[in-house]
Design a protein around this motif. Structure first.
Motif, short mmCIF file in Angstrom:
data_model
loop_
_atom_site.label_atom_id
_atom_site.label_comp_id
_atom_site.label_asym_id
_atom_site.label_seq_id
_atom_site.Cartn_x
_atom_site.Cartn_y
_atom_site.Cartn_z
N HIS A 44 0.84 -1.20 0.00
CA HIS A 44 0.00 0.00 0.00
C HIS A 44 0.88 1.25 0.00
O HIS A 44 0.91 2.00 0.97
N PRO A 45 1.58 1.50 -1.10
CA PRO A 45 2.45 2.69 -1.15
C PRO A 45 1.63 3.96 -1.16
O PRO A 45 0.48 3.97 -1.61
N GLY A 46 2.23 5.04 -0.68
CA GLY A 46 1.58 6.34 -0.68
C GLY A 46 2.31 7.29 -1.59
O GLY A 46 3.22 6.92 -2.33
N VAL A 47 1.94 8.58 -1.51
CA VAL A 47 2.53 9.58 -2.38
C VAL A 47 4.04 9.65 -2.18
O VAL A 47 4.81 9.72 -3.15
N ALA A 48 4.49 9.56 -0.91
CA ALA A 48 5.93 9.67 -0.64
C ALA A 48 6.69 8.53 -1.30
O ALA A 48 7.80 8.73 -1.83
N ASP A 49 6.13 7.32 -1.27
CA ASP A 49 6.79 6.18 -1.92
C ASP A 49 6.91 6.41 -3.42
O ASP A 49 7.96 6.13 -4.03
N LEU B 203 3.72 -0.27 -13.31
CA LEU B 203 3.90 -1.71 -13.38
C LEU B 203 3.59 -2.36 -12.03
O LEU B 203 2.90 -3.38 -11.95
N ALA B 204 4.06 -1.76 -10.97
CA ALA B 204 3.81 -2.31 -9.64
C ALA B 204 2.35 -2.18 -9.23
O ALA B 204 1.77 -3.10 -8.62
N ILE B 205 1.71 -1.05 -9.59
CA ILE B 205 0.28 -0.89 -9.29
C ILE B 205 -0.52 -1.95 -10.01
O ILE B 205 -1.41 -2.60 -9.43
N ALA B 206 -0.23 -2.16 -11.31
CA ALA B 206 -0.95 -3.16 -12.09
C ALA B 206 -0.74 -4.56 -11.53
O ALA B 206 -1.67 -5.38 -11.51
N ALA B 207 0.47 -4.85 -11.08
CA ALA B 207 0.74 -6.17 -10.51
C ALA B 207 -0.11 -6.42 -9.27
O ALA B 207 -0.69 -7.50 -9.10
N ARG B 208 -0.19 -5.43 -8.38
CA ARG B 208 -1.03 -5.59 -7.20
C ARG B 208 -2.51 -5.75 -7.58
O ARG B 208 -3.26 -6.49 -6.96
N ASP B 209 -2.91 -5.03 -8.64
CA ASP B 209 -4.30 -5.06 -9.08
C ASP B 209 -4.66 -6.44 -9.64
O ASP B 209 -5.64 -7.07 -9.20
N VAL B 210 -3.90 -6.94 -10.62
CA VAL B 210 -4.28 -8.19 -11.27
C VAL B 210 -4.13 -9.39 -10.35
O VAL B 210 -4.77 -10.43 -10.57
N CYS B 211 -3.31 -9.26 -9.34
CA CYS B 211 -3.16 -10.37 -8.38
C CYS B 211 -4.11 -10.22 -7.19
O CYS B 211 -4.03 -11.00 -6.24
N ALA B 212 -5.00 -9.19 -7.23
CA ALA B 212 -6.00 -8.96 -6.18
C ALA B 212 -5.36 -8.68 -4.83
O ALA B 212 -5.97 -8.90 -3.79
N THR B 213 -4.14 -8.17 -4.85
CA THR B 213 -3.54 -7.71 -3.59
C THR B 213 -4.21 -6.42 -3.13
O THR B 213 -4.30 -6.16 -1.94
#
Length: 994
Positions: free
Chosen positions: A121-126, A149-159
Motif C-alpha cells: 500500500h504505497p503512498g505519495v511519498a513512496d 507496473l507495480a500498481i498493475a501487478a497488485r491489481d491483477v493479483c487482487a492484492t
C-alpha cells in the motif's frame, strides 16, 4: 519438437490451460530462450492463471530475449518465486502495453521483486521516491511506467481492490505532478522565485479514484512571492503551469504520461490559466454555473505551495455546499447529465461503460446530487471519493443500507471492468470491446473462468440494471421513509431533510408534496404498499417535468378517485408503460389532467398497447349515434356524446404528450409534422362525430327519424381542413334542401330549429369541454341567414360572392348530415374556389389588400408580431394565405391542389413546380411549429392562446412539449423567431410578389 499432423500432449495441455492458439504457443515454448523451463508444469500453470495466456507467453519471450544473460536469471527467479511469478505473468497477460515497456526496459521487471508490507500500500511519498531520479520528460515517463507496473501487478493479483488501485493511481498522479513542477521550476528558477503556485486536482484525481488512463484535471492558483509584482508573478506562474502541462502531456520517444486538463478552471479554455485566489472567489461568487460547484466537490491540493492550496479549498468549500440553494439547481445538474448522454454516438450507447445509462456516471451523479442537497447541514458527506461518500450517505440514512451495498458492488464491478479494458493497451476508453478475444480476456481478468464471455455480459448487464434502478430510486425512497414510517429500526430521513430534497428536486411546495406522499403511502394496507413501490419512480418522472407539484397533486387526485378500484394500482404496478405515461400526462399541463379527473377510469387507456392510438371517425360516429339512439331525451343523448368526446380528447392529448416527450420504451416522435397531423385529424374526426350525434338528437327529439328537409353540415376553416387544435371552434355552414312535397318555408323553419337545438345542446353547461359551432363564414357573415337552401347558396355565390368567400370555400368539406347534399354543395363550391381562368391581377391585389389589412387591424394590441402564432410574421395566416393563393390560381389545372389540407396543398404545389423545394420546406416547418405551439399552450394552460405564456413554469412546460429540456426556453423562443422569420421572407416573395 511437436509432431506434425498429430496433436502433442503439450498442445492438449495448452488448450486445457486456456491458450486460444496452442500451435503458436508450442512454437514459442520451443524457442531456445525458454529451453531451461520448457517442460516445467509450474510455468504452464502460472500462464494458465492469467487473463490471456497467449499474450503472457509472448510477453515473457520478448522480455527474456531482451535480457543480457539470455534470460536465465529472469526465468530462474520467475519459476522459483511464486509472488514474483504471479505478478509478472499476471501483468504480461493483462497488459500488452506494459509488456512492450518491459521489452524496451528489460531490467524494470526487478521492480516487482519486492514483496513487503510497504510495497502493498504505497503512498505519495513512496511514489515520489520512485520518480526522484527523473531529470527530464523522457526519464519521467520511464519512471512513471515502472511505478505503474507495480500498481498493475497488485491489481491483477487482487492484492489491492479496485478502490485501492484507483487511490494508488491518484497518488502516483500526485507524485508525477510534483515531479513535473520541480522539473519546470528547475528549468526556470527565476519564474519559481517570483510566484507561489498551487496545483489543485479535480475530477477523479481530486477524488482519489483515478483510472489507468485518464486526463488529470487541475486548476492552477497563483500568488506573488513576497515583494513581487502581481502581474509579473502571474505571468511567471502561467509559464510554470504551462511547462508542467507539457512535461506530462507532450509525446516523446517513451510516449506520453497523460494529458493535464485545465478546462475546469473559471471560464474554461477561454479564461486565464492561472488566477489569484481572490480572482477565483470573485468568479465563483458572481458567474459560476451549478456544474462548476459540482466539480469543486472533488477539489484537492496536490502540488506546489501547500498553504495556498489549502487556502483555496478552504475558501471555495462553503460555496460548494450552498450550491443546492441556487435557482434551477437540480435542473442544471440533470441537464448536464442529459448532455453527457446526448453526446454519446448512437453506435456506442450500448457499449458505453462510463457515460451510458446504468454506467459509472449515473452512480457518480446520483451520489454527488445527494451530497450537494444534504451536505449543507451534514459535514460527514463532504468527501470527494464516490464510494466514501456513498458510505456516508448510507450511514446518515439518506440512502438505504441495502441500496448502498448494491450500488457499491455495482460501481466496483464497473470500475474494475473499466480498469482492465484500459490496462491492456493503456489507452483511454470506456467502451466494452466487441471482439470475442477481447471479451474473453476481459472476462478472465474479472475472475470469470467458466465461459468468460457469456459470464461477463451477464454480470455487466446485471450490475448496469441495478445502477439504473437505484439511480431512479435513490432520491425518492428516503422521502417515503420520512413520511410513512416504513421500516422500523432503520435510520430515516427527517421530514425537514425530505422537504429540502423535494425542494432541491424542483418541487415548489415541498410541504404540500410531503402531505400528498403521506396520504398516498402511509399505513399497512395493500394499497399503501403498492403506492410505496410505485412512488419512487413516479416522483422521478414528476421531477423531470416542468411542474412536479402538479404531477404529484394530479396523481393523488386520480388515486383518491380510483384507489378502491382493484385494477387501477395493479395496472400501474404491472404495466410499466402505464405508470410512466400517467406521470408524463399529469405533469404536462392542465388540459389532459382535467379531462382525466372528470372520468378517472380513462387511465386504463394508458396501459393498453393500442390505447393511445386515436380512433377514427368510422369508429366514433357509429358509437355516438348508437348511444344517442338509446338515450331517453336529446339532452341526455348529447351528454353521452360529449362524454365520448371528453374520453377521446384525453386519448388524443395523452398520445400527443407521450409522443412528444417519449418514454424509456417509446422514444419521442421524430417527425413533429406527424404529431400535428395526428392531432388535427383526431380532433376533427371527434368533433365531426359529436356534431353528427347532436344533429341526430335534435332531429329525433321533434321529428323522429326524418326531418322535413335534407340537411348537411359543411366544415370550414381548420375544421374543414382537418387541422383542428384542442381549443378550436368548429367553423361550419348549414345547408338544406326541402324534401319532395314540403313547402320551402316549412323546410327552412325546420332547418333553423335544428340548428338552434344543436347549438343549445352542445353548449349546455356541464363539466365537459364545450364544442362551439361558429357559422360566421356563411354568406353575408353574421348579417346573413344561418341556414340556406342549396339553391340560395348557388344564387348568392353567382351574384354577390366576394373574393374572401371564395377563398373561405377552399376549406369546405361535408362533415355531418345528408351525404348527397354535402357532395352537391362541394360541386357548387369547386368552380368558385378553383376558377377555370385562375385569378386576374385585380383579384390577387384584393386578396393581398385583405391580408395586409388583417395584419394591421386584427393583431391584438401589445402582441409581439414575431411571436403571435396565428397573425404574426411567418405564422399560420401567412403560410395559409400563401398556399391558398396558389390553390386559387392553379387549382383548376393541378388536381393535387384541390384539397382542404394546408400541408397536402403545399406538397402538391412543390411537386408541380409552383414553389421551390426549400421554400416549401421553410413554410411547412413554420406552419407545423406554430400549430404545435398553439397545441402546447392549450395542453399546458387548459385554454387556447396564440402566444407563448408569460408564466415561467408554463413557458417551460410548453418548451418540454416542443422537445426543449430544462434551461432551454430561450433557445425555444429564438428557434421560433428564426423559423418564422425565414417563412416570412418566403411569404414576402410568393404572396406579396417580392
Amino acid at each position: 519438437m511437436s509432431v506434425p499432423g498429430r496433436r502433442s500432449s503439450t498442445f492438449t495441455r495448452l488448450l486445457r490451460h486456456g491458450f486460444t492458439d496452442p500451435s503458436a504457443a508450442e512454437r514459442l515454448l520451443d524457442l531456445p530462450v525458454l529451453s531451461a523451463v520448457r517442460g516445467d508444469p509450474v510455468l504452464l500453470d502460472a500462464l494458465g492463471a492469467t487473463a490471456d495466456p497467449d499474450t503472457a507467453l509472448r510477453g515473457l519471450v520478448r522480455l527474456a530475449e531482451a535480457q543480457d544473460d539470455d534470460g536465465r536469471q529472469l526465468l530462474g527467479t520467475v519459476l522459483s518465486a511464486k509472488p514474483l511469478r504471479d505478478r509478472l505473468l499476471g501483468v504480461l497477460g493483462a497488459s500488452e502495453a506494459l509488456g512492450d515497456h518491459l521489452a524496451r526496459h528489460p531490467r524494470d521487471w526487478e521492480a516487482l521483486v519486492t514483496y513487503e508490507s510497504a510495497d502493498l500500500h504505497p503512498g505519495v511519498a513512496d511514489f515520489e521516491r520512485g520518480l526522484a531520479g527523473a531529470t527530464d520528460p523522457v526519464s519521467l515517463r520511464v519512471a512513471y511506467r515502472r511505478c505503474l507496473l507495480a500498481i498493475a501487478a497488485r491489481d491483477v493479483c487482487a492484492t489491492t481492490d479496485v478502490a485501492e488501485t484507483a487511490a494508488e493511481l491518484a497518488d502516483l498522479a500526485t507524485a508525477t505532478l510534483r515531479r513535473a513542477l520541480a522539473l519546470a521550476s528547475a528549468d526556470a528558477p527565476e519564474d519559481a522565485a517570483l510566484c507561489r503556485l498551487a496545483v489543485i486536482a479535480m475530477g477523479k484525481c481530486g477524488g482519489n479514484e483515478l483510472n489507468y488512463v485518464s486526463d488529470v484535471d487541475v486548476i492552477f492558483v497563483g500568488e506573488p512571492a513576497d515583494g513581487a509584482d502581481e502581474g509579473k508573478a502571474l505571468q511567471a506562474a502561467t509559464r510554470l503551469a504551462s511547462h508542467l502541462m507539457r512535461i506530462c502531456s507532450e509525446p516523446t520517444v517513451e510516449g506520453t504520461i497523460w494529458p493535464v486538463d485545465a478546462n475546469l478552471r473559471p471560464e474554461g479554455r477561454n479564461g486565464p490559466l492561472v488566477r489569484t485566489l481572490s480572482s477565483h472567489l470573485a468568479y465563483y461568487q458572481r458567474w459560476a454555473k451549478t456544474w462548476e460547484f459540482q466539480a469543486l466537490l472533488k477539489a484537492r491540493p496536490v502540488a506546489g505551495d501547500e498553504r495556498l492550496g489549502a487556502a483555496y479549498v478552504e475558501a471555495v468549500s462553503p460555496l460548494v455546499w450552498q450550491a443546492a440553494e441556487r435557482e434551477n439547481f437540480v435542473a442544471d445538474v440533470q441537464k448536464m447529465r442529459r448532455r453527457v448522454v446526448d453526446n454519446i454516438p448512437v453506435a456506442h450507447v450500448d457499449r458505453e461503460l462510463k457515460l451510458g445509462p446504468g454506467g459509472l456516471r449515473d452512480v457518480e451523479f446520483a451520489v454527488q446530487l445527494l451530497q450537494l442537497v444534504h451536505g449543507r447541514s451534514d459535514a460527514t458527506l463532504h468527501s470527494g471519493t464516490t464510494l466514501d461518500a456513498l458510505k456516508a450517505l448510507a450511514a446518515g440514512g439518506y440512502v438505504g443500507r441495502a441500496d448502498a451495498a448494491q450500488l457499491d458492488e455495482a460501481y466496483r464491478f464497473l470500475r474494475a471492468m473499466e480498469h482492465r479494458i484500459q490496462l491492456f493497451r493503456l489507452r483511454r476508453t470506456h467502451l466494452v470491446p466487441e471482439a470475442e478475444e477481447d471479451l474473453r480476456r476481459l472476462g478472465r481478468s474479472m475472475g470469470l473462468r467458466t465461459d468468460p464471455v457469456a459470464g461477463l455480459n451477464r454480470e455487466w448487464r446485471r450490475h448496469a440494471a441495478v445502477v439504473r434502478r437505484l439511480h431512479e430510486k435513490l432520491f425518492y425512497r428516503p422521502l417515503l421513509d420520512a413520511v410513512a414510517q416504513l421500516t422500523p429500526g432503520e435510520t430515516r430521513l427527517s421530514a425537514k431533510a425530505a422537504g429540502q430534497r423535494l425542494e432541491a428536486l424542483g418541487y415548489a411546495d415541498p410541504a404540500a408534496a410531503l402531505r400528498h406522499l403521506e396520504a398516498l403511502s402511509s399505513g399497512v394496507t395493500r394499497k399503501a404498499a403498492i403506492q410505496r413501490t410505485l412512488l419512487p419512480v413516479l416522483l422521478g418522472w414528476f421531477a423531470d417535468s416542468a411542474d412536479p407539484d402538479a404531477g404529484l397533486l394530479g396523481f393523488r387526485k386520480v388515486s383518491d378517485a380510483l384507489g378502491k378500484t382493484p385494477w387501477y394500482l395493479r395496472l400501474l404496478r404491472d404495466e410499466g408503460a402505464a405508470a410512466e405515461n400517467l406521470a408524463r400526462v399529469l405533469s404536462a399541463g392542465r388540459l389532459a389532467p382535467d379531462l382525466l379527473l372528470r372520468a378517472p377510469e380513462a387511465v386504463a387507456i394508458l396501459g393498453a398497447p393500442e390505447g393511445l392510438r386515436p380512433r377514427g371517425r368510422d369508429h366514433l360516429e357509429p358509437e355516438i349515434l348508437a348511444a344517442v339512439g338509446r338515450a331517453d331525451d336529446a339532452e341526455l343523448a348529447v351528454a353521452v356524446a360529449r362524454g365520448v368526446r371528453r374520453r377521446e380528447l384525453f386519448r388524443t392529448a395523452a398520445a400527443d404528450i407521450i409522443g412528444s416527450y417519449g418514454t424509456e420504451d417509446s422514444p419521442a416522435e421524430a417527425d413533429p409534422g406527424a404529431l400535428v397531423d395526428r392531432v388535427g385529424q383526431a380532433v376533427t374526426d371527434l368533433n365531426a362525430a359529436t356534431i353528427a350525434g347532436a344533429l341526430r338528437a335534435a332531429v329525433r327529439e321533434r321529428w323522429g327519424d326524418t326531418l322535413p328537409t335534407r340537411f348537411a353540415v359543411i366544415g370550414m376553416g381548420r375544421f374543414g381542413g382537418h387541422e383542428l387544435g384542442y381549443g378550436s371552434d368548429a367553423d361550419v355552414l348549414f345547408v338544406h334542401e326541402p324534401r319532395e312535397g314540403v313547402d320551402e318555408q316549412e323546410a327552412t323553419r325546420a332547418a333553423n330549429a335544428v340548428v338552434a337545438e344543436m347549438r343549445r345542446l352542445l353548449q349546455l353547461p356541464t363539466a365537459d369541454p364545450p364544442l362551439l359551432i361558429d357559422a360566421d363564414l356563411r354568406p353575408e357573415g353574421k348579417s346573413g341567414p344561418l341556414v340556406r337552401t342549396l339553391k340560395s347558396y348557388a344564387a348568392y355565390y353567382r351574384r354577390w360572392s366576394l373574393g374572401w368567400e371564395s377563398q373561405a370555400l377552399l376549406r369546405a368539406e361535408p362533415m355531418a348530415g345528408d351525404p348527397d347534399l354535402g357532395r352537391r354543395f362541394i360541386e357548387l363550391a369547386d368552380p368558385l374556389r378553383y376558377p377555370e381562368q385562375g385569378l386576374d391581377e385585380a383579384a390577387v391585389r384584393e386578396i393581398r389588400r385583405l391580408k395586409a389589412r388583417m395584419e394591421t387591424e386584427r393583431l391584438p394590441r401589445g402582441a409581439d408580431p414575431a411571436l403571435h402564432t396565428k397573425l404574426g410574421r411567418g405564422g399560420l395566416s401567412d403560410v395559409e394565405w400563401t398556399v391558398q393563393l396558389l390553390q386559387m390560381r392553379h387549382g383548376h389545372e393541378v388536381p393535387g391542389l384541390r384539397t382542404t389540407r394546408t400541408r397536402q396543398a403545399l406538397t402538391a404545389a412543390r411537386d408541380a413546380g409552383l414553389i421551390a423545394e426549400q421554400d416549401a420546406r421553410t413554410l411547412d416547418e413554420a406552419w407545423v411549429l406554430a400549430t404545435r405551439v398553439r397545441n402546447g399552450v392549450m395542453l399546458v394552460r387548459g385554454r387556447a392562446g396564440d402566444t407563448f405564456p408569460s408564466d415561467t413554469r408554463e413557458l417551460a412546460a410548453v418548451g418540454r412539449y416542443l422537445g426543449y429540456g430544462p434551461g432551454h426556453v430561450g433557445e425555444m423562443v429564438e428557434d421560433y423567431r428564426r423559423t418564422t422569420r425565414r417563412a416570412r421572407a418566403v411569404v414576402e416573395e410568393l404572396f406579396y410578389g417580392g
